[in-house]
Write a protein that holds these residues in place. Structure first.
Motif, short mmCIF file in Angstrom:
data_model
loop_
_atom_site.label_atom_id
_atom_site.label_comp_id
_atom_site.label_asym_id
_atom_site.label_seq_id
_atom_site.Cartn_x
_atom_site.Cartn_y
_atom_site.Cartn_z
N THR A 26 0.81 -1.23 0.00
CA THR A 26 0.00 0.00 0.00
C THR A 26 0.84 1.28 0.00
O THR A 26 0.32 2.35 0.28
N GLY A 27 2.11 1.17 -0.32
CA GLY A 27 2.95 2.36 -0.36
C GLY A 27 3.17 2.99 1.00
O GLY A 27 3.48 4.18 1.09
N TYR A 28 2.99 2.20 2.05
CA TYR A 28 3.19 2.68 3.43
C TYR A 28 2.29 3.87 3.75
O TYR A 28 2.61 4.70 4.59
N GLN A 29 1.13 3.94 3.09
CA GLN A 29 0.27 5.10 3.24
C GLN A 29 -0.17 5.32 4.69
O GLN A 29 -0.17 6.45 5.19
N ALA A 30 -0.54 4.25 5.38
CA ALA A 30 -1.00 4.39 6.77
C ALA A 30 0.10 4.96 7.65
O ALA A 30 -0.15 5.83 8.51
N TYR A 31 1.33 4.52 7.45
CA TYR A 31 2.44 5.02 8.26
C TYR A 31 2.77 6.46 7.89
O TYR A 31 3.07 7.28 8.76
N ARG A 32 2.69 6.78 6.62
CA ARG A 32 2.93 8.16 6.19
C ARG A 32 1.93 9.11 6.83
O ARG A 32 2.31 10.18 7.34
N ASP A 33 0.67 8.74 6.81
CA ASP A 33 -0.37 9.59 7.40
C ASP A 33 -0.17 9.73 8.91
O ASP A 33 -0.38 10.82 9.48
N LEU A 34 0.21 8.64 9.56
CA LEU A 34 0.42 8.66 11.01
C LEU A 34 1.52 9.64 11.38
O LEU A 34 1.34 10.51 12.26
N ILE A 35 2.66 9.54 10.74
CA ILE A 35 3.78 10.41 11.08
C ILE A 35 3.46 11.87 10.74
O ILE A 35 3.77 12.79 11.51
N HIS A 36 2.81 12.08 9.61
CA HIS A 36 2.44 13.45 9.23
C HIS A 36 1.56 14.09 10.30
O HIS A 36 1.78 15.24 10.70
N GLY A 37 0.57 13.35 10.77
CA GLY A 37 -0.30 13.89 11.80
C GLY A 37 0.42 14.17 13.10
O GLY A 37 0.15 15.17 13.78
#
Length: 733
Positions: free
Chosen positions: A469-480
């Motif tokens: 999934t392109g690490y989308q969940a982790y990207r969103d988590l760190i961004h937030g």
């Protein structure tokens, strides 16, 4: 571009016969460690039943040799049938190669669409393969070539398009800086700040626990009255919508959102325009729980939330200005399905009751798209919207506190904390089950402080799903997380490299390490931290392999130095020998405060709860020896008057301040002072390995006389001021 993420060094001790076994080969192929080296250098090989339990969680279900061989072939076939991996990593400023699976003599072509939707102008040239032998894919031989990614590709999350013959596939291309630039800003000066559990310190305006308005106040006063540059907090991730509330901030319902229990109702913008009757009702609700602020023994989150939630409902129903509604609408659009999932989970929890692990309740039989859940959203649209609104207001107030910190002159402000995982029955797992491995939980193997090992009851993120999934969940988590903080501490940062998975029904000792693509995860951290100009601190205590330490240092992530852990053999290391790239502290949230540790509070708790693998007498004897070795180091290094230990009980404050004087002699970039040490508290906030046997995460802040300490006055206290002077003088300010 080949990046190794497995612990090849730890497998060197395994015999050739063991490594040749089908079960071991399959485990290694999917990133499961088949052996490990413990804290004391002791070597362990993982039992077959543990390996099988974890492999089941990764989607394998048959374990006779013939079935395992078929599974191995299936995994390899799947990898070679793709043109390229679903997610690839590039380092900004370097030329990288992305391996492409091709037919014999075929040449790949490629292009890139940048994160902003524009095409990348430079040409992408083909390159050589990775040197591997051709793979027989059902009679068709697959070789490798590569695509060369230029060094000047900008930072961001891009899309790589690759064509071989008539086939085209896309991959998420993560282009990350090599390290975190903010660390360079600190190399010429040290910064210090306070560390506290936000919920534990109340003000006169609190509703029973500390909140974001208390945080705003403490940030401003910490800078004005003590010169601190940051305030380190416990995780403030989202929790349950209705009581009973989980006490542990490290077991959240969701890491994607902020805990709305920390909202201060009177600080919500709509409060100023309420009619008098509604204001009086909110005042009455506040008065019903105001007495909780004076309780020095235990926090009562459930009573607090019962009153505060009703006040927030009144504020939610109040008219919003056009600008405010537009802000709320933008927030909802930004978080989309993620917010829908959390609000839906809250609504189901509210109307159908809390998840019951032993039953087949709604959390097991229904999902986000279930007709029953959709029907509930239609039946209670206001309540569904209410949960979204509270999530927005909580984020607003946290962001506002960080803004106040920077306005006060703090150089960092909030140093937030990210938990390792989430509650197994929480919103993240229910709303996005495909992200998690089921039938296993995360924990830690045995070590000196937890001799039985630890099971944190959290389901791990599935590394296979992350890559797909392109690490989308982790990207969103760190961004937030970094969007409303000046620094981020990642609890158990070893989890970016490997996590201790424990199969369901087995003990904490019976787990094994599963390995993650740490370079990818660290690359995402580098992008988000660079954009937010935030520092990253990794909690790297315990068993940390050399390759992990080297990687963290190379990326510019600060580690952690804890004074009580900095020892070699039977003596403590002088602070001058500690690491530079680290956050230093005297203790952690898993230890009693400094005064309590000196009084052997940690020994009393373990003895009373039967948490020791060895005899009580041996553990106490070891603790006494450790205690005396600490005093010796403090005296030998000139931080403590040699006469002070003659009357320890009468000189606890002096010994605590000596420990912090030692902290200032270290080269560590950040120095954290526990606020509980400033007020003289001696009770532990948490005892690892326990649940309700000890009142974890429910201890309010009190002083050395057992009296409540309020946020309104904490930085005026003589003892806090004295400790602040120790820090200021030690750093030459």
């Amino acid at each position: 571009m080949t990046r190794k993420t497995s612990a090849e060094g730890e497998r060197r001790q395994e015999s050739a016969e063991r490594l040749a076994r089908p079960l071991i080969r399959l485990a290694i192929l999917v990133g499961l460690g088949t052996s490990y080296v413990g804290q004391a250098g002791d070597y362990h090989e993982i039992e077959d039943r543990t390996l099988m339990g974890i492999l089941r969680a990764l989607g394998f279900d048959r374990f006779d040799d013939e079935s395992i061989e078929r599974s191995i072939k299936s995994v390899l076939d799947s990898r070679h049938s793709r043109l390229l991996a679903p997610t690839v990593l590039h380092t900004v400023g370097r030329e990288d190669r992305v391996v492409v699976n091709t037919g014999i003599l075929q040449i790949p072509q490629a292009s890139i669409t940048l994160e902003n939707g524009q095409p990348y102008k430079a040409s992408l040239l083909p390159g050589p393969g990775d040197g591997s032998l051709a793979y027989d894919l059902d009679g068709r031989f697959v070789s490798t070539a590569s695509i060369i990614v230029p060094a000047d590709l900008p930072m961001g999350y891009h899309t790589l398009h690759v064509t071989v013959g008539e086939r085209t596939q896309d991959a998420t291309l993560i282009s990350a800086p090599a390290s975190f630039g903010r660390v360079e800003d600190l190399k010429e000066s040290q910064l210090w700040g306070w560390a506290t559990q936000l919920y534990s310190i109340r003000s006169r305006g609190s509703w029973g626990i500390g909140d974001f308005e208390d945080l705003r106040l403490m940030l401003s006063q910490a800078k004005a009255k003590t010169g601190a540059d940051f305030l380190q907090l416990n995780p403030v991730h989202a929790a349950e919508p209705v009581p009973p509330l989980t006490p542990s901030p490290y077991l959240p319902a969701s890491r994607s959102f902020v805990n709305f229990c920390y909202i201060r109702p009177e600080a919500v913008e709509e409060y100023a325009s309420l009619d008098e009757q509604t204001r009086q009702e909110i005042a009455r609700l506040h008065e019903s729980v105001a007495g909780l602020n004076e309780d020095p023994k235990l926090l009562n989150r459930d009573a607090m939330w019962g009153a505060k939630m009703r006040a927030l409902w009144l504020l939610f129903k109040a008219p919003r200005s056009q600008a405010r509604q537009a802000g709320f609408d933008r927030y909802k659009a930004l978080h989309g399905q993620e917010l829908d999932a959390y609000a839906s989970w809250c609504l189901c929890y509210d109307k159908w009751g809390s998840p019951k692990p032993a039953s087949m309740g709604w959390e097991r039989t229904m999902c986000l798209e279930s007709p029953e859940v959709e029907g509930l959203r239609r039946k209670f649209p206001s309540t569904y919207e209410f949960y979204k609104w509270m999530t927005w207001v909580a984020y607003e107030q946290l962001e506002g506190a960080q803004g106040a910190a920077l306005e006060s002159g703090m150089k960092i402000g909030i140093l937030s904390d990210m938990a390792v995982g989430v509650h197994p029955a929480g919103a993240d797992v229910w709303g996005h089950p495909d992200r998690f491995a089921r039938g296993v939980s995360v924990g830690a193997p045995p070590d000196h402080f937890n001799q039985q090992g630890q099971d944190w009851s959290q389901p791990p993120l599935n590394p296979l799903s992350l890559g797909e999934t392109g690490y989308q969940a982790y990207r969103d988590l760190i961004h937030g997380m970094v969007s409303c903080a000046g620094a981020l501490r990642i609890d158990h940062i070893l989890g970016l490299f490997r996590l201790w998975w424990i199969p369901q029904g087995m003990g904490a000792k019976e787990g094994a390490y599963v390995y993650y693509d740490s370079e990818m995860l660290l690359g995402i951290l580098a992008i988000e931290a660079t954009r937010a100009k935030a520092l990253i601190v990794g909690e790297d205590l315990g068993v940390v392999p050399d390759y992990v330490a080297d990687s963290l240092k190379r990326h510019g992530i600060l580690g952690c130095c804890v004074e009580w852990f900095e020892r070699s053999g039977d003596h403590f290391n002088p602070p001058s020998s500690w690491r530079t790239c680290a956050l230093a502290s005297v203790n952690t949230h898993d230890m009693p405060p400094a005064a309590g540790y000196l009084k052997y509070e940690h020994v009393k708790i373990r003895e009373g709860l039967g948490l020791l693998a060895e005899s009580d007498g041996q553990f106490r004897a070891d603790a006494v020896a450790e205690h005396n070795q600490m005093l010796t180091m403090l005296m030998d290094q000139g931080f403590l008057d040699p006469r002070t230990p003659d009357d320890e009980d009468g000189n606890i404050q002096q010994i605590v301040e000596a420990q912090y004087r030692a902290l200032t002699a270290s080269p560590c970039m950040l120095l954290a002072v526990s606020l509980v040490d400033g007020v003289g508290e001696d009770r532990a906030q948490n005892q690892p390995g326990t649940n309700n046997e000890y009142p974890n995460w429910r201890i309010p802040m009190a002083d050395d006389h057992g009296q409540v300490v309020l946020a309104d006055e904490v930085f005026d206290r003589p003892r806090v001021q004295s400790l602040a002077r120790v820090m200021q003088e030690g750093l030459g300010r």
